[in-house]
Motif scaffolding. Structure first.
Motif, PDB file in Angstrom:
ATOM      1  N   LEU A 246       0.495  -0.528   0.094  1.00 65.25           N
ATOM      2  CA  LEU A 246      -0.254   0.109   0.265  1.00 65.25           C
ATOM      3  C   LEU A 246       0.524   1.042  -0.447  1.00 65.25           C
ATOM      4  O   LEU A 246       0.673   2.376  -0.399  1.00 65.25           O
ATOM      5  CB  LEU A 246      -0.945  -0.261   1.309  1.00 65.25           C
ATOM      6  N   ALA A 269      -5.502   7.727   3.316  1.00 63.76           N
ATOM      7  CA  ALA A 269      -5.370   5.658   2.920  1.00 63.76           C
ATOM      8  C   ALA A 269      -4.965   5.439   4.359  1.00 63.76           C
ATOM      9  O   ALA A 269      -4.264   4.216   4.203  1.00 63.76           O
ATOM     10  CB  ALA A 269      -4.888   6.013   1.885  1.00 63.76           C
ATOM     11  N   ASN A 271      -5.476   4.702   6.558  1.00 69.15           N
ATOM     12  CA  ASN A 271      -5.910   3.555   7.856  1.00 69.15           C
ATOM     13  C   ASN A 271      -6.712   2.382   7.254  1.00 69.15           C
ATOM     14  O   ASN A 271      -6.806   1.544   8.117  1.00 69.15           O
ATOM     15  CB  ASN A 271      -8.167   4.681   7.772  1.00 69.15           C
ATOM     16  N   ARG A 272      -5.935   2.378   5.797  1.00 69.71           N
ATOM     17  CA  ARG A 272      -5.846   0.839   5.231  1.00 69.71           C
ATOM     18  C   ARG A 272      -5.277   0.276   5.593  1.00 69.71           C
ATOM     19  O   ARG A 272      -4.983  -1.409   6.656  1.00 69.71           O
ATOM     20  CB  ARG A 272      -5.949   1.004   3.840  1.00 69.71           C
ATOM     21  N   VAL A 276      -4.987  -3.266   7.647  1.00 75.51           N
ATOM     22  CA  VAL A 276      -4.968  -5.169   7.145  1.00 75.51           C
ATOM     23  C   VAL A 276      -3.460  -5.164   7.753  1.00 75.51           C
ATOM     24  O   VAL A 276      -3.477  -6.345   8.331  1.00 75.51           O
ATOM     25  CB  VAL A 276      -3.379  -4.187   5.775  1.00 75.51           C
TER      26      VAL A 276
END
Length: 288
Positions: A246, A269, A271-272, A276
């Protein structure tokens, strides 16, 4: 109608309408709880930390807006915040922040004394962070300590101690916070330069993107060390690999042109990345 208006003002003041801050504070807390609880943290302790995260993040937002109330009006992105527009008075804001902190402290009373004692520096960090932007060249590092303090508190609550690996995880969170909050600060760099606020985006200058990527590398490397210290397996490291992917293929393309809107999307982003890693950690404990 007046009550509805006031509730809306408080909602915006505490940023409950923008949960990204809660999530970025929650992920490291959850990592700490799952490591400390060996994949099976007590459900009622998890609930206390979940609610406490929301309350303390809300209190931190109020204190931040109180500290920046004379600056926010000069920054396009923050000009409509309730304290900047004087929709909410300073007295109201301070009472609200105090109430949120008090309720947060009441929540942890069932926990052991070490956890309660650790709540003192946690509150100090949350309350003092906004003022570091006046003198500290990289206030995002201070934010990382504040946002990661749920990690040592998690270990204290579930094990009665804070091992070295927990402090390493806190250091990892500092690097992660510098990475994502520098992207956030890149959105306001021109306004911040005018009003004299210090941020990592200004300090790093033209090396801002390189600094963000290096901080992500340090964050992931330290989290890998933590995984080894706790004997974690393939699922956990797959989560870290997912985070690295990411960073390389989601974060960097958003940041590359330094467009403020895309920099803000890069911040969101993150947060992803946190999610994960948490999914990998949970799966590792479930299937190993």
């Amino acid at each position: 109608m007046k009550l509805a208006v006031k509730l809306d003002q408080y909602l915006r003041l505490t940023r409950l309408n923008k949960p990204i801050g809660i999530l970025l504070l929650l992920w490291p807390t959850l990592w700490g709880l799952w490591f400390a609880g060996q994949g099976q943290p007590l459900w009622w302790v998890v609930l206390i930390f979940l609610v406490g995260t929301v309350l303390m993040r809300s209190a931190g937002c109020v204190v931040n807006d109180y500290a920046d109330r004379d600056f926010d009006g000069h920054v396009a992105r923050t000009a409509r915040r309730p304290l900047a527009t004087r929709e909410v008075s300073v007295k109201e804001a301070l009472w609200l922040a105090t109430a949120l902190v008090v309720v947060s402290f009441l929540l942890i009373l069932p926990l052991n004394p070490l956890t309660r004692w650790l709540s003192v520096p946690a509150v100090f960090l949350a309350a003092s962070y906004p003022f570091t932007k006046r003198f500290f060249a990289i206030p995002q590092a201070y934010l990382g300590i504040a946002f990661g303090f749920g990690i040592p508190m998690s270990f204290a609550a579930l094990t009665g101690e804070v091992p070295p690996a927990a402090w390493t995880m806190l250091l990892a969170n500092v690097f992660w916070s510098v990475a994502y909050d520098t992207a956030y600060a890149m959105c306001d760099r021109e306004d911040d330069l005018k009003i004299g606020i210090k941020t990592a985006a200004i300090t790093f200058g033209r090396f801002d993107i390189a600094a963000i990527l290096l901080c992500h590398v340090a964050f992931l490397a330290l989290m890998a060390w933590v995984g080894l210290a706790f004997g974690r397996g393939a699922f956990y490291f797959a989560g870290l690999l997912g985070g690295a992917i990411l960073v390389a293929f989601d974060q960097y393309p958003r940041l590359r042109g330094r467009d403020p809107q895309r920099c803000f999307s890069a911040f969101l982003a993150n947060n992803r990345i946190g999610g994960v890693i948490f999914v990998g950690l949970v799966c590792d404990y479930l299937f190993n």
